[in-house]
Design a protein around this motif. Structure first.
Motif, mmCIF file in Angstrom:
data_model
loop_
_atom_site.group_PDB
_atom_site.id
_atom_site.type_symbol
_atom_site.label_atom_id
_atom_site.label_comp_id
_atom_site.label_asym_id
_atom_site.label_seq_id
_atom_site.Cartn_x
_atom_site.Cartn_y
_atom_site.Cartn_z
ATOM 1 N N ARG A 60 0.858 -1.178 0.000
ATOM 2 C CA ARG A 60 0.000 0.000 0.000
ATOM 3 C C ARG A 60 0.899 1.234 0.000
ATOM 4 O O ARG A 60 2.063 1.165 0.395
ATOM 5 N N ALA A 61 0.346 2.363 -0.425
ATOM 6 C CA ALA A 61 1.092 3.617 -0.371
ATOM 7 C C ALA A 61 0.113 4.765 -0.317
ATOM 8 O O ALA A 61 -0.954 4.720 -0.931
ATOM 9 N N ALA A 62 0.478 5.809 0.409
ATOM 10 C CA ALA A 62 -0.337 7.017 0.492
ATOM 11 C C ALA A 62 0.485 8.098 1.169
ATOM 12 O O ALA A 62 1.404 7.809 1.945
ATOM 13 N N GLY A 63 0.132 9.357 0.876
ATOM 14 C CA GLY A 63 0.853 10.460 1.497
ATOM 15 C C GLY A 63 2.336 10.337 1.243
ATOM 16 O O GLY A 63 2.786 10.238 0.106
ATOM 17 N N GLY A 64 3.122 10.300 2.308
ATOM 18 C CA GLY A 64 4.569 10.164 2.185
ATOM 19 C C GLY A 64 5.080 8.802 2.561
ATOM 20 O O GLY A 64 6.276 8.647 2.868
ATOM 21 N N ILE A 65 4.220 7.782 2.559
ATOM 22 C CA ILE A 65 4.585 6.450 3.046
ATOM 23 C C ILE A 65 4.314 5.388 1.990
ATOM 24 O O ILE A 65 3.276 5.396 1.317
ATOM 25 N N ARG A 73 6.943 0.398 7.055
ATOM 26 C CA ARG A 73 6.483 1.650 6.442
ATOM 27 C C ARG A 73 7.696 2.519 6.138
ATOM 28 O O ARG A 73 8.461 2.884 7.048
ATOM 29 N N LEU A 74 7.849 2.847 4.863
ATOM 30 C CA LEU A 74 9.028 3.555 4.379
ATOM 31 C C LEU A 74 8.652 4.981 3.998
ATOM 32 O O LEU A 74 7.620 5.217 3.358
ATOM 33 N N ILE A 75 9.500 5.936 4.365
ATOM 34 C CA ILE A 75 9.304 7.320 3.942
ATOM 35 C C ILE A 75 9.680 7.421 2.469
ATOM 36 O O ILE A 75 10.778 7.034 2.060
ATOM 37 N N ASP A 76 8.766 7.958 1.682
ATOM 38 C CA ASP A 76 8.917 7.967 0.225
ATOM 39 C C ASP A 76 9.497 9.292 -0.236
ATOM 40 O O ASP A 76 8.811 10.313 -0.274
ATOM 41 N N ILE A 418 13.229 5.866 1.286
ATOM 42 C CA ILE A 418 13.453 5.601 -0.138
ATOM 43 C C ILE A 418 14.190 6.784 -0.746
ATOM 44 O O ILE A 418 13.661 7.894 -0.830
ATOM 45 N N VAL A 419 15.434 6.551 -1.166
ATOM 46 C CA VAL A 419 16.286 7.566 -1.789
ATOM 47 C C VAL A 419 16.759 7.019 -3.128
ATOM 48 O O VAL A 419 17.206 5.871 -3.212
#
Length: 457
Positions: A60-65, A73-76, A418-419
């Motif tokens: 799943r993904a939403a906002g900044g995650i 849960r990864l910061i996108d 995530i970089v």
């Protein structure tokens, strides 16, 4: 395992889907067991040439995650390479797609057209730079749109040659591979490539000896004049800010000088805004920042909230030059993607995402600028709006250090951020967060990056 202290809140008005907590969480080491299982299946089923940056599978993904299949849960900070600008599960986009799927999924616009395609074209004709009469054609991918821009320019001018620039990236089709500068991984072993593609030097302020934009343009145009000749040239194709080439921002005046030369010589000026378009740089399009009006503008990525869609928009007399049937494609302007595009445009406007991009960029540049000041391995910080990068070099030199850039990116990912990397030399860290990311999550992601720099000698 790491976790953020406070869940983030997206920008008011939309962008965050339901049920994805806006906080970083490492429930397992990365990759987790479910991702490892899926990677084994991927290795057995998917062609080896389709690589992945991270060994985790999204659920799943939403906002900044981005949440993976193991509950991490990864910061996108990548937005699927500048695609999910309005959020990976933007509510307006999801609703529009749902309604369109229930109506019909496909008829082919070339067979039985539908209003959504026309509505997207009308929006692009209005939003893109310039108040001249315009037309739009819709396609599927950025590379496909670039190819069609070249077709249009050739049909309109009766000329064949195309000029692109050092460090350029334009796609993975045969023609766009020829237009792309970097060999690995994009071109190696895939030739021969399409002919009549020529390369000129770009304005690269960090590496071109401090040339101002007009001087850099004179140098490029001198090369073009001598090696190609204006009377043979159909189009100059340029990214207003280069993407895969390293987020290179040309010096002020460079683009304007190229555009003026094109007007004087009957050459089509094509802006490839696949990565820079749709609020990414804090304007609708990067050309807006310098008041440059392209003859043709190519868009994709952030156009449709994650669905495949691209476009060429330009002067009516140019766009109408190809014969009927000369432009198109079975899926070009798919009705579901068109519905998503209209909702994404609505979200950019209703949620103030142009201003939000500038806020995100200011926050990133302040933090990354401080890193430049204290770490001699960071040679440059550059970008515009929410499209920012740092160039990694050997201390006190301009010598690229791709190994260090890769190590920093890998270490940040291991900590749940995530970089992405880019650049002809592979030494640039690029940051493309969704505009729906909260300040709290963005700050935490940059905190992790700071810590990684401190931990790698």
């Amino acid at each position: 395992m790491g976790t953020s202290g406070t869940p983030g809140a997206a920008v008011d008005g939309g962008g965050v889907g339901v049920g994805v907590e806006q906080s970083r969480r490492l429930a397992t080491a990365l990759p987790g067991p479910r991702s490892r299982e899926l990677m084994t299946r991927k290795t057995g089923a998917v062609a080896a040439g389709v690589g992945t940056t991270m060994p985790v599978f999204a659920a799943r993904a939403a906002g900044g995650i981005v949440e993976d299949v193991d509950g991490n849960r990864l910061i996108d900070l990548g937005s699927g390479i500048a695609v999910t600008t309005v959020g990976a599960s933007n509510p307006r986009v999801a609703d529009a797609v749902r309604q369109q799927v229930e109506a019909f999924t496909h008829t082919c616009f070339m067979i039985t057209p539908y209003e959504g395609y026309v509505a997207v074209a009308e929006q692009l004709n209005t939003l893109t730079p310039g108040d001249h009469a315009k037309r739009t054609a819709l396609f599927n991918s950025g590379a496909e749109a670039v190819e069609n821009a070249v077709k249009i320019a050739r049909a309109a001018t009766g000329r064949q040659a195309v000029v692109v620039f050092d460090h350029a990236y334009h796609g993975r089709t045969n023609l766009t591979m020829a237009m792309t500068a970097k060999n690995l991984p994009y071109k190696h072993g895939f030739g021969p490539f399409a002919p009549e593609v020529y390369r000129a030097p770009l304005s690269y302020p960090f590496r071109d000896g401090g040339l101002d934009g007009e001087a850099a343009a004179r140098h490029a145009l001198d090369v073009i004049d001598k090696q190609v000749g204006a009377t043979n040239l159909a189009a100059i194709v340029v990214e207003p800010i280069q993407g895969e080439g390293g987020f290179i921002v040309p010096a002020p005046g460079f683009l304007a000088a190229l555009a003026a030369w094109c007007r004087a010589h009957g050459v089509v000026f094509v802006a490839d805004e696949v990565q820079t378009g749709f609020a990414r740089t804090g304007d609708w399009f990067a050309c807006d920042h310098e008041g440059v009006v392209p003859d043709l503008i190519v868009t994709a990525k952030g156009i449709a909230g994650g669905l495949p869609l691209s476009a060429v928009t330009g002067r009516a007399e140019l766009m109408d030059a190809p014969h009927a049937g000369g432009l198109g494609g079975t899926y070009g302007g798919n009705p579901i993607a068109c519905a998503a595009a209209l909702a994404a445009i609505e979200s950019i406007e209703a949620d103030g995402l142009l201003g939000r991009a500038r806020e995100v960029g200011a926050l990133m540049k302040a933090r990354l600028g401080a890193l430049v000041e204290r770490d001699p391995r960071v040679g440059d910080v550059r970008g515009r709006g929410a499209m920012v990068a740092i160039e990694i070099v050997r201390p006190d030199t301009t010598e690229p250090d791709a190994a260090l850039a890769g190590a920093i990116a890998a270490a940040a990912r291991a900590e749940g951020v995530i970089v992405l990397t880019c650049g002809t030399y592979g030494n640039v860290l690029r940051f493309l967060p969704p505009l729906t990311i909260s300040d709290a999550l963005l700050t935490e992601g940059l905190d992790v990056l700071d810590a990684v720099f401190g931990s790698i000698a």
